[in-house]
Enzyme design. Structure first.
Site, short mmCIF file in Angstrom:
data_model
loop_
_atom_site.label_atom_id
_atom_site.label_comp_id
_atom_site.label_asym_id
_atom_site.label_seq_id
_atom_site.Cartn_x
_atom_site.Cartn_y
_atom_site.Cartn_z
N ASP A 68 -8.67 -23.25 -54.14
CA ASP A 68 -7.93 -22.08 -53.65
C ASP A 68 -7.13 -22.41 -52.40
OD1 ASP A 68 -11.18 -20.71 -53.42
OD2 ASP A 68 -10.22 -22.04 -51.95
N ASP A 70 -5.51 -20.83 -49.01
CA ASP A 70 -5.50 -19.72 -48.07
C ASP A 70 -4.30 -19.84 -47.15
OD1 ASP A 70 -7.86 -18.87 -49.17
OD2 ASP A 70 -9.12 -19.88 -47.67
N ASP A 147 -14.69 -23.01 -38.04
CA ASP A 147 -15.93 -23.76 -37.81
C ASP A 147 -15.70 -25.23 -37.45
OD1 ASP A 147 -15.10 -24.12 -40.45
OD2 ASP A 147 -17.00 -23.51 -41.36
P1 ATP Z 1 -14.46 -24.97 -49.81
O1 ATP Z 1 -13.76 -26.21 -50.20
O2 ATP Z 1 -15.88 -25.02 -50.15
O3 ATP Z 1 -13.80 -23.69 -50.24
P2 ATP Z 1 -13.60 -24.11 -47.25
O4 ATP Z 1 -13.55 -24.80 -45.92
O5 ATP Z 1 -12.29 -23.72 -47.83
O6 ATP Z 1 -14.43 -25.01 -48.22
P3 ATP Z 1 -14.20 -21.34 -47.28
O7 ATP Z 1 -15.50 -20.64 -47.29
O8 ATP Z 1 -13.26 -21.15 -48.41
O9 ATP Z 1 -14.52 -22.87 -47.10
O10 ATP Z 1 -13.51 -20.92 -45.91
C1 ATP Z 1 -12.13 -21.05 -45.65
C2 ATP Z 1 -11.90 -21.37 -44.17
O11 ATP Z 1 -12.41 -20.31 -43.35
C3 ATP Z 1 -12.61 -22.61 -43.68
O12 ATP Z 1 -11.87 -23.78 -43.93
C4 ATP Z 1 -12.75 -22.32 -42.19
O13 ATP Z 1 -11.54 -22.59 -41.51
C5 ATP Z 1 -13.01 -20.83 -42.17
N1 ATP Z 1 -14.44 -20.52 -42.19
C6 ATP Z 1 -15.22 -20.37 -43.30
N2 ATP Z 1 -16.49 -20.10 -42.97
C7 ATP Z 1 -16.54 -20.07 -41.63
C8 ATP Z 1 -17.57 -19.83 -40.68
N3 ATP Z 1 -18.82 -19.57 -41.07
N4 ATP Z 1 -17.25 -19.87 -39.37
C9 ATP Z 1 -15.98 -20.12 -38.97
N5 ATP Z 1 -14.98 -20.36 -39.81
C10 ATP Z 1 -15.22 -20.34 -41.12
MG MG Z 2 -12.04 -22.48 -49.64
#
Ligand code: ATP
Ligand code: MG
Length: 449
Positions: A68, A70, A147
């Site tokens: 995905d 964002d 994060d």
């Molecule tokens: P994945 O590949 O598993 O989707 P991801 O990093 O994209 O990993 P997501 O849960 O989709 O994880 O979150 C999107 C973004 O939102 C992250 O890249 C990060 O910048 C932010 N984020 C997600 N969870 C947190 C958190 N617990 N605290 C701070 N920022 C967060």
């Molecule tokens: Mg993600």
């Protein structure tokens, strides 16, 4: 174009903006979803800042294929909505815009801050846990509330550069997960970040930077305070995204296993031969292979595997107390499920089939004709049989059963019946199961103990 840097200050932190121009990084528009590009261009035409952000930028930089995409922007959710017909606003705590293209949803978030501006819009729980964070902010604010540094990179549609406020570009190059800010504070704000550190390191093949890794074992118990529904989602991502073995080993190494799967951790500890751990890793390895081959994986089977050590241990202690086998099995299944629900909200549509997989295990040694046919047509037969095969990797005692049932599946009904008539079940086989047939009324997992 040379990489340029420029200093800023945000929430007392000194940030150094580093701009990595298009020809100095590997992100190419052809790897970005056309719908995400559409959203980015449209926002830009509307006069707003538009950036791809988070996991997608990180994954693209390491040559991955993000699932995905964002988008972050300085447009408010209402302004985003005004630009797209196919847009709906979601979320109460923090409003997000979803731009919908058939099955693909591009999430558009307005930059937000993680600072106490005195408006009361940000509240901390006593332990330092973040309860609300719904303050709009600048791109710098947005970067520092994320994060990990690797998750805080912005791909700007205006000039195709990557904007880095927190040193994430270098960390990605060095394959390191590093928390932004003080690690302990950030884990206390949201303990799920500990799990994310391990999960993302496993997924990307990254290391966890020393200061980021150090507090995890110590703070692991805080995980129990996180919402069980969130831990369920994170667990699925951890174990069903193709990197379950690395994820599991990461949990062990960083002391998170007792926090996430307490009874399994205890059972593995007391299993001296290591057979249960071997079986678990074997199962996770085959899960990873299935994911790699695009074959379906089921949460019920996964949790049957993850909680099997706990189930075996509970079963043993109940039987040691003299309880009849069938009753002990049912009680052990209920007890383990119920206890695990304190940490991970495993929905009943998964916990029920998980329990069936366990409870069917003892039926593979039964050979009476009627029972054989009943088991073969059981909706959970296939999953349970696969599970039996997996158990073989921990102890060789199931070889005969596996051979019998493997054969049984390939035979026609008549051939199998003829075979069973020629090899009638022994007296020992007949005895116990007959008692078992006086079934108790089935109880749900959350009703007893
Ligand atoms: P994945 O590949 O598993 O989707 P991801 O990093 O994209 O990993 P997501 O849960 O989709 O994880 O979150 C999107 C973004 O939102 C992250 O890249 C990060 O910048 C932010 N984020 C997600 N969870 C947190 C958190 N617990 N605290 C701070 N920022 C967060
Ligand atoms: Mg993600």
């Amino acid at each position: 174009m040379p990489i340029h840097t420029e200093p800023t200050t945000v929430a007392g932190a000194h940030l150094q903006l580093r701009v990595i121009p298009r020809d100095a990084h590997t992100i190419s528009r052809k790897d970005i979803s056309p719908n995400a590009l559409r959203v980015l261009y449209r926002l830009r035409e509307g006069g707003f800042g538009a950036y791809l952000v988070g996991g997608a930028v990180r994954d693209l930089l390491v040559g991955g294929h993000p699932k995905d995409f964002d988008v972050a922007t300085d447009a408010t959710p209402e302004q985003v909505k005004a630009l797209f017909r196919n847009c709906r606003l979601i979320g109460r705590r923090f409003r997000l815009a979803h731009v919908v293209y058939g099955r693909e949803i591009i999430e558009v978030a307005t930059f937000r801050a993680n600072v106490d501006d005195g408006s009361g819009d940000r509240e901390l729980h006593e332990g330092g846990r973040l309860l609300r964070d719904n303050v709009y902010g600048t791109i710098e604010d947005d970067a520092v509330r994320r994060d990990f540094t690797a998750n805080a990179l912005y791909y700007a549609i205006e000039d195709f550069s990557v904007r880095d406020y927190v040193g994430g570009y270098e960390d990605v190059s060095n394959r390191l997960m590093r928390l932004i800010g003080d690690p302990e504070t950030r884990y206390r704000e949201d303990p799920v970040r500990m799990l994310r550190a391990v999960r993302l390191a496993a997924k990307l093949g990254f290391g966890i930077e020393t200061a980021t890794a150090e507090p995890i074992a110590r703070l692991a118990p805080l995980l129990a305070e996180s919402a069980p529904a969130r831990l369920f989602e994170e667990s699925l991502k951890l174990f069903l995204s193709g990197h379950a073995v690395a994820g599991f080993i990461g949990l062990e190494q960083h002391g998170l296993l007792p926090a996430l799967l307490p009874e399994t951790a205890a059972a593995l500890k007391s299993n001296r031969s290591g057979a249960l751990r071997r079986m678990l890793l074997e199962g996770l390895e085959s899960t990873d292979k299935r994911v790699a081959a695009d074959e379906p994986v089921s949460p019920a089977f996964l949790f049957a595997l993850l909680l099997w050590p706990a189930y075996c241990r509970a079963l043993m202690s109940l039987q040691a107390g003299g309880m009849h086998a069938a009753e002990a099995e049912r009680r052990a299944a209920d007890r383990v499920t119920l206890h695990q629900l304190n940490t991970i909200a495993l929905p009943r549509r998964f916990s029920l089939p998980m329990q069936e997989i366990w409870l069917l295990q003892s039926r593979f040694s039964q050979r009476q004709r009627k029972r054989v046919f009943r088991l073969l047509t059981h909706p959970r037969f296939r999953a349970s049989f696969d599970f039996l095969v997996l158990r073989q990797s921990a102890s060789p005692e199931h070889a005969d059963d596996i051979a019998f049932w493997r054969e049984a599946q390939t035979q026609s009904g008549e051939a199998l019946a003829a075979h069973l008539d020629a090899h009638p079940a022994s007296d020992a086989d007949e005895g116990a199961p007959t008692k078992r047939r006086r079934r108790r009324r089935r109880r749900g997992p959350a009703t007893s103990e």
